[in-house]
Structures are given as structure tokens and as C-alpha cells.
Design a protein around this motif. Structure first.
Motif, PDB file in Angstrom:
ATOM      1  N   LEU A 172      -5.952   5.435   0.709  1.00  0.00           N
ATOM      2  CA  LEU A 172      -4.958   5.222   1.733  1.00  0.00           C
ATOM      3  C   LEU A 172      -3.717   5.592   1.443  1.00  0.00           C
ATOM      4  O   LEU A 172      -3.007   6.318   2.042  1.00  0.00           O
ATOM      5  CB  LEU A 172      -5.009   3.904   2.225  1.00  0.00           C
ATOM      6  N   ALA A 173      -3.520   5.154  -0.036  1.00  0.00           N
ATOM      7  CA  ALA A 173      -2.061   5.702  -0.414  1.00  0.00           C
ATOM      8  C   ALA A 173      -2.112   7.105  -0.749  1.00  0.00           C
ATOM      9  O   ALA A 173      -0.964   7.641  -0.515  1.00  0.00           O
ATOM     10  CB  ALA A 173      -1.677   4.693  -1.667  1.00  0.00           C
ATOM     11  N   GLU A 174      -3.167   7.671  -1.058  1.00  0.00           N
ATOM     12  CA  GLU A 174      -3.207   9.262  -1.369  1.00  0.00           C
ATOM     13  C   GLU A 174      -2.942   9.938  -0.076  1.00  0.00           C
ATOM     14  O   GLU A 174      -2.249  10.866  -0.060  1.00  0.00           O
ATOM     15  CB  GLU A 174      -4.547   9.694  -1.786  1.00  0.00           C
ATOM     16  N   GLU A 175      -3.450   9.487   0.910  1.00  0.00           N
ATOM     17  CA  GLU A 175      -3.225  10.102   2.321  1.00  0.00           C
ATOM     18  C   GLU A 175      -1.824  10.078   2.660  1.00  0.00           C
ATOM     19  O   GLU A 175      -1.299  10.951   3.060  1.00  0.00           O
ATOM     20  CB  GLU A 175      -3.955   9.253   3.385  1.00  0.00           C
ATOM     21  N   LEU A 176      -1.306   8.836   2.415  1.00  0.00           N
ATOM     22  CA  LEU A 176       0.153   8.711   2.984  1.00  0.00           C
ATOM     23  C   LEU A 176       1.009   9.753   2.067  1.00  0.00           C
ATOM     24  O   LEU A 176       2.035  10.175   2.491  1.00  0.00           O
ATOM     25  CB  LEU A 176       0.592   7.155   2.918  1.00  0.00           C
ATOM     26  N   SER A 215       3.588  12.000  -4.370  1.00  0.00           N
ATOM     27  CA  SER A 215       2.314  11.625  -5.145  1.00  0.00           C
ATOM     28  C   SER A 215       2.242  10.072  -5.420  1.00  0.00           C
ATOM     29  O   SER A 215       3.097   9.365  -4.953  1.00  0.00           O
ATOM     30  CB  SER A 215       2.471  12.050  -6.780  1.00  0.00           C
ATOM     31  N   VAL A 216       1.086   9.620  -5.896  1.00  0.00           N
ATOM     32  CA  VAL A 216       0.685   8.426  -5.972  1.00  0.00           C
ATOM     33  C   VAL A 216       1.058   7.576  -7.403  1.00  0.00           C
ATOM     34  O   VAL A 216       0.556   8.303  -8.315  1.00  0.00           O
ATOM     35  CB  VAL A 216      -0.735   7.818  -5.540  1.00  0.00           C
ATOM     36  N   SER A 217       1.845   6.652  -7.628  1.00  0.00           N
ATOM     37  CA  SER A 217       2.093   5.869  -8.832  1.00  0.00           C
ATOM     38  C   SER A 217       1.600   4.462  -8.508  1.00  0.00           C
ATOM     39  O   SER A 217       1.485   4.113  -7.562  1.00  0.00           O
ATOM     40  CB  SER A 217       3.531   5.962  -9.323  1.00  0.00           C
ATOM     41  N   SER A 218       1.724   3.734  -9.716  1.00  0.00           N
ATOM     42  CA  SER A 218       1.349   2.314  -9.653  1.00  0.00           C
ATOM     43  C   SER A 218       2.064   1.364 -10.657  1.00  0.00           C
ATOM     44  O   SER A 218       2.706   1.881 -11.574  1.00  0.00           O
ATOM     45  CB  SER A 218      -0.006   2.270  -9.678  1.00  0.00           C
ATOM     46  N   SER A 219       1.921   0.209 -10.304  1.00  0.00           N
ATOM     47  CA  SER A 219       2.235  -0.834 -11.331  1.00  0.00           C
ATOM     48  C   SER A 219       1.129  -1.014 -12.287  1.00  0.00           C
ATOM     49  O   SER A 219      -0.288  -0.366 -12.355  1.00  0.00           O
ATOM     50  CB  SER A 219       2.358  -2.273 -10.616  1.00  0.00           C
ATOM     51  N   ARG A 220       1.438  -1.695 -13.511  1.00  0.00           N
ATOM     52  CA  ARG A 220       0.392  -1.444 -14.728  1.00  0.00           C
ATOM     53  C   ARG A 220      -0.762  -2.293 -14.040  1.00  0.00           C
ATOM     54  O   ARG A 220      -1.913  -1.799 -14.727  1.00  0.00           O
ATOM     55  CB  ARG A 220       1.036  -2.190 -15.831  1.00  0.00           C
ATOM     56  N   PRO A 221      -0.956  -3.557 -13.709  1.00  0.00           N
ATOM     57  CA  PRO A 221      -2.514  -3.935 -13.386  1.00  0.00           C
ATOM     58  C   PRO A 221      -3.310  -2.842 -12.554  1.00  0.00           C
ATOM     59  O   PRO A 221      -4.592  -2.935 -13.042  1.00  0.00           O
ATOM     60  CB  PRO A 221      -2.142  -5.112 -12.482  1.00  0.00           C
ATOM     61  N   VAL A 261       4.571   7.233  -3.824  1.00  0.00           N
ATOM     62  CA  VAL A 261       4.155   6.041  -3.059  1.00  0.00           C
ATOM     63  C   VAL A 261       3.190   5.358  -4.065  1.00  0.00           C
ATOM     64  O   VAL A 261       2.555   5.839  -4.692  1.00  0.00           O
ATOM     65  CB  VAL A 261       3.047   6.765  -1.956  1.00  0.00           C
ATOM     66  N   SER A 262       4.008   3.995  -4.443  1.00  0.00           N
ATOM     67  CA  SER A 262       3.719   3.333  -5.577  1.00  0.00           C
ATOM     68  C   SER A 262       2.776   2.136  -5.210  1.00  0.00           C
ATOM     69  O   SER A 262       3.262   1.411  -4.242  1.00  0.00           O
ATOM     70  CB  SER A 262       4.772   2.972  -6.244  1.00  0.00           C
ATOM     71  N   VAL A 263       1.745   1.957  -5.605  1.00  0.00           N
ATOM     72  CA  VAL A 263       0.810   0.802  -5.203  1.00  0.00           C
ATOM     73  C   VAL A 263       0.792  -0.396  -6.120  1.00  0.00           C
ATOM     74  O   VAL A 263       0.723   0.132  -7.392  1.00  0.00           O
ATOM     75  CB  VAL A 263      -0.602   1.231  -4.699  1.00  0.00           C
ATOM     76  N   GLY A 264       0.702  -1.751  -5.887  1.00  0.00           N
ATOM     77  CA  GLY A 264       0.550  -2.766  -6.963  1.00  0.00           C
ATOM     78  C   GLY A 264      -0.863  -3.489  -6.373  1.00  0.00           C
ATOM     79  O   GLY A 264      -1.553  -3.049  -5.616  1.00  0.00           O
TER      80      GLY A 264
END
Ligand SMILES: Cc1cc2nc3c(=O)[nH]c(=O)nc-3n(C[C@H](O)[C@H](O)[C@H](O)COP(=O)(O)OP(=O)(O)OC[C@H]3O[C@@H](n4cnc5c(N)ncnc54)[C@H](O)[C@@H]3O)c2cc1C
Ligand code: SF4
Ligand code: SF4
Lengths: 325, 402
Positions: free
Chosen positions: A223-227, A234-240, A209-212
Motif C-alpha cells: 500500500l505504501a509502495e502504491e502511494l 520512494s518507500v523508507s521505514s523505521s528500524r523494526p 513515504v516512510s512506514v513504521g
């Protein structure tokens, strides 16, 4: 043709590696379809109790010696090459792992038999094992037929499902003496250095589940962690997100971060800048949620949702909850 | 600044152990330890061994200690130290690459981003890891006729060396399309190599992986030999540097210039085409290679000023004092490494100066800068206030009726 496959079992600190089960599962399937024998080869020290997990094999050859306690290339090559010479199986499956890379080529040269590397598939046609190998990092596939004699196949991790090889039951056990020649060993196992317990490894996660920047605040990452938890990922993301220290750098996907290839990549509020896409474009399934219908992420996504992530996240979680209960 | 030829002569065959046999080595001995280089360096405060101390260590026979530090991983090849040195020591050009090469060899682990870029360049001829065959795919996205030499090898005036970023990066392709349109409208006789082109082996990679750079030089030279053209024009100032200062060591003989000065040469014909008024307050970021290393300060500004409505405003550090965007010297593939050292990215630092000017548009002329600054703008939360544009994009925007 009657199957005769040796699977070289891999284990570390008393646990069988998934690689072993992945190879066993495939070998089992071929033996069930075409008849014949799957033999697991387990070299180690005090490893007899692992036998009960090797039910996917018909037979187990156990070789125990203190010098085999931890993997070291020469003792393993020594015992396994002797065994293969004597029994002459049709195919020997070795993992394309740090252990297998040390083993396979040496076995092939010692025994003067062919070796096939980077194998991702295996079948039996007429009187031959047909091995599919990756060339150029997977851009080209090559099929090789092994018609006679023994061949060593180095199997890529993840090519087959570990679940298929995880069967309880103890195969027929044969214990053979190691017959080692320690005077020739110029390498020995010293000690096992464990990596520092760090953050989770997003390259291993089946679901990300990757957030930007669409996530807006650090608090919303929960919220993303819960999802992710509800999805088993697991949670990943963009660089910012990492640049603002909302997540550690180990979670960053992209050119200057990790390249990931999960089964599902859920991109939430990520625009799809080329530097981000470079790290996730090879995911099996990409689902993107973005309020902007023109966001470039939609050109790499398999499914796109033009919506607010703060509507989608709770709705998804609710549905997942229903399915569980 | 030395003429290109003189620098090349000095670099040829210079290695660290034989440094003092060369003219440049003798020049290094003349260092007065003034520290101007270290003070001017944008990352000087983060280096255990900035240029001045490297020279101290070299003279003291302790250079090995410098190799063992990661100081030069923080050097972005910005040419500031070299431009400022009162003794005209060719730091960025000669000494630093030699030291960098050794530091890279001793590094326990190459930063993954850099490793990947180098491997991709080796395998595919571009750091993106994209297929060489797709290198000219962008030309199908515009109406301008673009000749690929392999398909039509008749002699041509300009070999336009498009380079990797303009070929593959979506924002780079915007500049490629703009450049092609401008060349076409100016009736320039130009052609590209398309799939035959490979990375020129720019200054960043030259300093980390000289072997790879040489292989790229060999390859590109073998392709140049196949065709007849008068000169090379490239949008990438790093490629300009490669062709101007490194390739001649390998018997490369073509005149090379960058797109900005080339367009500037035709300004009398270009200006009348710029009929659309752009009501922008623009600030221009001097690219290190185009500005400090090759002296093109006025040409980009003249092009921008030719656009009706555009008003130029300068940043605090400008022209030879400009601050690097952080992409040079391999910095393009060290962002996360910098972050892990707790060092601010230069693009973020530079953006504060951009914002302080109050400009609506940041104009750039190097393909690294568009992505670096657009990312910095997002991080600073300034998307509604400033846009980043390549000069060619602004020129095309100002074309009336095209
Ligand atoms: C050399 C270099 C290396 C880089 N390396 C990386 C890297 O490794 N990884 C990486 O990710 N980036 C990297 N970048 C940065 C990259 O260029 C982008 O700046 C970055 O990926 C943008 O992140 P983002 O998509 O989160 O933010 P944005 O581009 O700002 O996108 C946010 C998106 O969220 C959407 N959105 C906003 N609110 C909502 C909402 N409520 N619901 C749904 N959608 C919403 C918006 O429409 C927008 O599309 C690198 C840049 C450079 C120059
Ligand atoms: S600026 Fe030049 S003279 Fe001064 S310390 Fe640096 S290298 Fe030496
Ligand atoms: S070239 Fe630039 S970054 Fe490198 S040492 Fe000199 S001033 Fe510093």
C-alpha cells in the motif's frame, strides 16, 4: 557591473551532470538581470555534441583531448588554469563535487586568486559578486564580496535548481587547443568502477513515504509502495520494519540507518523514537500520520494527522489520482 | 578482581610491540589456552579470533592476521572473558583495546553509524551531534534547583557528571530528572557542569579512537581544574569506568562512584521516603561496567527491594554471568553492521531471558539499556507485558507525595 562568469561543466560517461545545469541556471539569471556574459567551459574528448544542451550559456569554450576524456585532476587543472589566466573572468563556478574539490583549490593556488567554498547562494550588489557560504555544516552563513579580479566559487550541489539551467540551444562555440603538458602529469585516469546495482538510494529521493510498525504486516507495505508511486517518491521505514526483514536495510532511516533530507517526509505509523528522528528531522516538510495524539513524532512534524493510516493512505491516493486525471 | 590502581599501572605505556615488557604481557604468556574466554563471550561463536586465539596468534607472531579480521568489531567490552579467565589476564582492559585499535585502522570502511558517532563526539562533545549549549536544557523541565558550576562556582561536595545520554536522549532525561529529584530530597550538596561538560570518552570510544578519548580527557580535566569539589558521581557506568580506570593515568585524582551505589549509601534515609507501594515483579539487568567491572551487584538490588511491593526475580544469567545488552565497546553504533553480518543483537537475546522470568518491569542502571531494551520489547511485540525503567525512575515512582 557587467557579469563575466565561467561555469566549468561536469560530465560523466557522455552525460552532463545536474551540477552543470544548477550553476548555469544561476549564472544565467544574474546575467539576465545585470547584463554580461555566461561562458560554459567544456573539457573532454568527443563531447562536442553536448553543446546543444548548454543553451543557458552565451558562449562555450570547448577543449578536447584524449587526455581529457575522463576527469583527472592534473590535465584539467592544466587547461583550465591556462584559460582563466588568459581570459580573467570575474567569477569561476566549480561544483563542490568530487571533481570540483580536486579542481577548485588547485586552480586558486596556481592562479593565486581567492577561493570560496561551500557556496549556497550568489548575487550581485554594486560592483561585487556576493557569495554566501555555509560554515559549520550550515549552522552559520558567511557572505563574501568579490570586488576585483578573478575568484573561484565552489558551489554546493542542490544550491540552485537544475531546471533553470536546462535550456536547449547552442551557444557561440569557440574551440581552443588544449596545450597540455603531459610530462608533468603524475596521476592518470585508470578505469571507472561502477557500484553494484543495488537498491534505490533513499537519501536521493525527493519524497519519502516512510512506514513504521503501524503498517502491521509485510503485505501492507505494498500500500505504501502504491502511494509512493502516486506521489513520485520512494518507500523508507523505521528500524523494526527492517529488523523483521520486511524491507532491506538500505531503506532504514535513523541513527543506525540513513540520514535523509527529502522535500517531503510522510511518516506513517512511526512513533518518532529519538533514534528515528535523528535521521529525518532535517526534512523540508514532515507530515506524520499516527493514531496516537501523544506520539513524539508530532513534535517534529510540520503537519500532523491523528488518524488511521489505513484510512489516510487510500484517501490520499484517490485524491492524487483525481489530480492526475 | 584487581584494584583499580594496579590495573592502571599496568596499562600505562603498554603498546602491542612492547607488550611483553609489561607485567600484563608476562601474564598473557601464562595463558593456558583453556578457551574459557571464547566460550563465555556472548559473540564468541561469531569471532574468527576470540581472545584465546588472539593470544595464540600473538605468540606465534601472526597478530597481523587478527588485525585484518573484523573479529573485534564483535567485542562489546562486556568484561566476561576477563572476569572468567583463570589466569586473570586483563583481556578487556588491556589486550583487546590494543588489538581493536589496530583492526579499526585497517578496516577498509568504518561502519557509517560508528563513524558518525565518533565525528559527532569530536565536533560537539556528544555522539548525538547536539549543541553543547543545550546540554543542560533538561534542567528547565523540573522544579528541583540544580546548580551549574559556571554560574555559581562555590565549592561543592558532589560533581554530578550527567553524561550525554542523560543530557540529550528523552528517555535518558527521564533518569536525569529522577536522579536530580532524589539527590535533592536526600539533601546532597551537588552541582553539574552543564554546557561545559563533554563526553567522558567511555570504554567503547576509548577502544576505537584513543586519540579522541585523550582529547576528551584533556578537555574534561581542564574543566575539573576550574572548580572545587570532593568527588564525582555519574549515572553512566561507562563514564565511571573512564574516571576510575583511564583518567588516573592523566593525573586525575577524584574519587568517583556511580549513582546507584551513591543512592545506596543513603538507603537508610531514602527507604522511609518510599511510601508508595508498587506492585511489580521486577527483574534487574546487571550492567557490565557496574556489575562485572566494578562489583556493584547488591546495591541495585537493595535499592529495588527497598520499594514496598516490589518483588525481585532473577534471569537465567545474572550478576557476573549477566549477558551484555550489546551497547558497549562501540556496539551502540554497530547495530546495523551486526544485522548485515546476520548476528542477533544481544538486547534481543537478553530480552528472551527477561520475558522468561514473567516480570512486569525490567530495571536497568545504564543509560544505553533503556533505549536498547525498549526497542527490543517492540520488536518482540511485548509492549503490553513489560516496561523498561531505570532504577532511579522506579524510586521516584515510589516516592509518596512528591
Ligand atoms: C542504538 C539504537 C539505534 C536505533 N536506530 C534506529 C534507526 O536507525 N531507525 C529507527 O527507526 N529506529 C532505530 N532504533 C529503534 C527506535 O528506538 C524505535 O524502537 C523505533 O524507531 C520504533 O519504530 P516505530 O516507530 O516503527 O515503532 P513504534 O514505536 O512501535 O511506533 C508505531 C506507531 O504506529 C502507530 N500506529 C499503530 N497503528 C496505527 C495505524 N493503524 N494508523 C496510524 N498509526 C498507527 C502507533 O501509535 C505508534 O506510534 C534504534 C534503537 C537503538 C537502541
Ligand atoms: S580464559 Fe584466560 S587462560 Fe583461558 S584461554 Fe582465555 S585468556 Fe587464556
Ligand atoms: S569483552 Fe565480552 S565481547 Fe569482548 S571478547 Fe570479552 S567476552 Fe567477548
Amino acid at each position: 557591473m557587467s557579469i563575466s562568469i565561467f561555469v566549468i561543466a561536469e560530465h560523466l560517461e557522455g552525460t552532463l551532470a545536474d551540477m552543470t545545469f544548477e550553476m548555469l541556471g544561476k549564472a544565467r539569471q544574474l546575467a539576465d538581470e545585470h547584463g554580461g556574459m555566461v561562458t560554459a567551459v567544456l573539457a573532454g574528448y568527443n563531447v562536442a555534441q553536448l553543446a546543444e544542451q548548454l543553451g543557458a550559456a552565451d558562449a562555450l569554450i570547448l577543449i578536447e583531448d584524449e587526455l581529457l576524456a575522463e576527469f583527472a585532476p592534473q590535465p584539467y587543472q592544466d587547461v583550465i588554469s591556462g584559460l582563466i589566466r588568459e581570459r580573467a573572468p570575474g567569477l569561476v563556478m566549480v561544483g563542490s563535487t568530487s571533481m570540483g574539490l580536486d579542481l577548485a583549490a588547485a586552480l586558486a593556488t596556481t592562479l593565486n586568486v581567492p577561493m570560496l567554498s561551500s557556496c549556497i547562494d550568489l548575487s550581485v550588489e554594486d560592483d561585487a559578486y556576493v557569495v554566501t557560504s555555509q560554515l559549520y555544516g550550515g549552522k552559520i552563513m558567511m557572505e563574501t564580496a568579490v570586488t576585483a579580479g578573478t575568484a573561484i566559487a565552489q558551489i554546493l550541489p542542490g544550491a540552485f535548481r537544475a531546471e533553470d539551467g536546462q535550456r536547449a540551444g547552442t551557444p557561440t562555440l569557440e574551440e581552443i587547443p588544449p596545450g597540455l603538458h603531459p610530462e608533468n602529469f603524475r596521476m592518470r585516469f585508470e578505469n571507472f568502477i561502477k557500484p553494484e546495482a543495488g537498491d534505490i538510494d533513499i537519501t536521493q529521493a525527493p519524497i519519502l513515504v516512510s512506514v513504521g510498525r503501524g503498517i502491521q504486516t509485510q503485505e501492507n507495505i505494498a500500500l505504501a509502495e502504491e502511494l509512493a508511486e502516486a506521489l513520485g517518491g520512494s518507500v523508507s521505514s523505521s528500524r523494526p520494519i527492517v529488523d523483521q526483514d520486511w524491507l532491506p536495510v538500505t531503506r532504514q532511516v535513523g541513527k543506525s540507518g540513513m540520514s535523509v533530507k527529502p522535500r517531503l517526509y510522510l511518516a506513517l505509523g512511526i512513533s518518532g523514537a529519538p533514534e528515528h528522528v535523528e535521521g529525518m528531522k532535517n526534512a523540508d516538510l514532515i507530515v506524520a500520520v499516527n493514531t496516537d495524539p501523544d506520539a513524539p513524532i508530532f513534535s517534529v512534524a510540520h503537519y500532523g494527522v491523528v488518524a488511521d493510516i489505513f484510512d489516510v493512505m487510500p484517501a490520499l491516493e484517490e485524491r492524487l489520482g483525481e489530480r492526475v486525471s | 578482581m584487581l584494584a583499580g590502581e594496579e590495573v592502571i599501572e599496568q596499562m600505562w605505556g603498554v603498546s602491542l610491540d612492547r607488550l611483553y615488557e609489561s607485567a600484563e604481557g608476562q601474564r598473557i604468556l601464562s595463558c593456558i589456552q583453556c578457551g574459557t574466554c571464547a566460550g563465555a563471550c556472548p559473540y564468541g561463536e561469531h569471532m574468527l579470533y576470540p581472545p584465546r586465539r588472539i593470544i595464540t596468534m600473538l605468540k606465534a607472531g601472526l597478530i597481523e592476521e587478527v588485525f585484518d579480521s573484523d573479529s573485534l568489531f564483535k567485542c562489546v567490552n562486556c568484561y566476561t572473558c576477563m572476569t572468567k579467565c583463570p589466569r586473570e589476564i586483563k583481556l578487556t582492559e588491556i589486550l583487546l583495546p590494543l588489538v581493536k585499535e589496530q583492526s579499526a585502522v585497517r578496516l577498509e570502511e568504518m561502519p557509517a553509524e560508528l563513524q558518525k558517532a565518533i565525528e559527532n563526539t569530536y565536533r560537539y562533545g556528544n555522539s548525538y551531534g547536539e549543541s553543547a549549549r543545550k546540554r543542560a536544557a533538561w534542567i528547565d523541565t523540573i522544579d528541583v534547583p540544580i546548580r551549574i558550576l559556571a554560574k555559581d562556582p562555590t565549592p561543592v561536595d558532589i560533581l554530578w557528571f550527567v553524561e550525554c545520554d542523560l543530557s540529550y536522549h528523552p528517555r535518558g532525561q527521564d533518569a536525569a530528572r529522577a536522579t536530580a529529584l532524589l539527590f535533592h530530597l536526600l539533601d546532597l550538596d551537588f552541582a553539574i557542569l552543564g554546557p561545559e561538560e563533554r563526553c567522558a570518552g567511555d570504554c567503547g570510544r576509548l577502544s576505537w579512537e584513543p586519540g579522541l578519548a585523550e582529547a576528551l580527557v584533556d578537555y574534561n580535566l581542564s574543566i575539573f581544574e576550574k572548580y572545587r569539589f570532593n568527588r564525582i558521581v555519574t549515572n553512566d557506568p561507562h563514564a565511571l569506568d573512564a574516571f576510575k580506570y583511564r583518567y588516573p593515568m592523566f593525573e586525575f585524582k577524584y574519587k568517583t562512584t556511580a549513582t546507584v551505589p551513591e543512592l545506596h549509601r543513603h538507603l537508610d534515609r531514602l527507604a522511609p521516603m518510599l511510601s508508595r507501594k508498587l506492585d511489580y515483579l521486577v527483574t534487574y539487568h546487571d550492567s557490565c561496567c557496574l556489575g562485572r567491572h566494578n562489583g556493584f551487584y547488591d546495591e541495585p538490588r537493595a535499592l529495588l527491594e527497598a520499594i514496598p511491593g516490589v518483588r525481585l526475580v532473577e534471569m537465567e544469567h545474572t550478576r557476573e554471568n549477566s549477558i551484555c545488552c550489546g551497547g558497549g565497546g562501540g556496539g551502540m553504533w554497530l547495530d546495523t553492521w551486526y544485522k548485515q553480518q546476520d548476528i542477533e543483537r544481544l538486547s534481543d537475546r537478553r530480552l528472551r531471558e527477561v520475558i522468561a522470568t514473567g516480570a512486569d518491569v525490567l530495571a536497568v542502571a545504564c543509560p544505553y539499556e533503556v533505549s536498547r531494551f525498549e526497542d527490543a520489547v517492540k520488536l518482540a511485540g511485548y509492549e503490553d507485558r513489560i516496561i523498561v525503567r531505570d532504577i532511579t525512575e522506579l524510586l521516584v515512582e515510589a516516592l509518596g507525595g512528591h
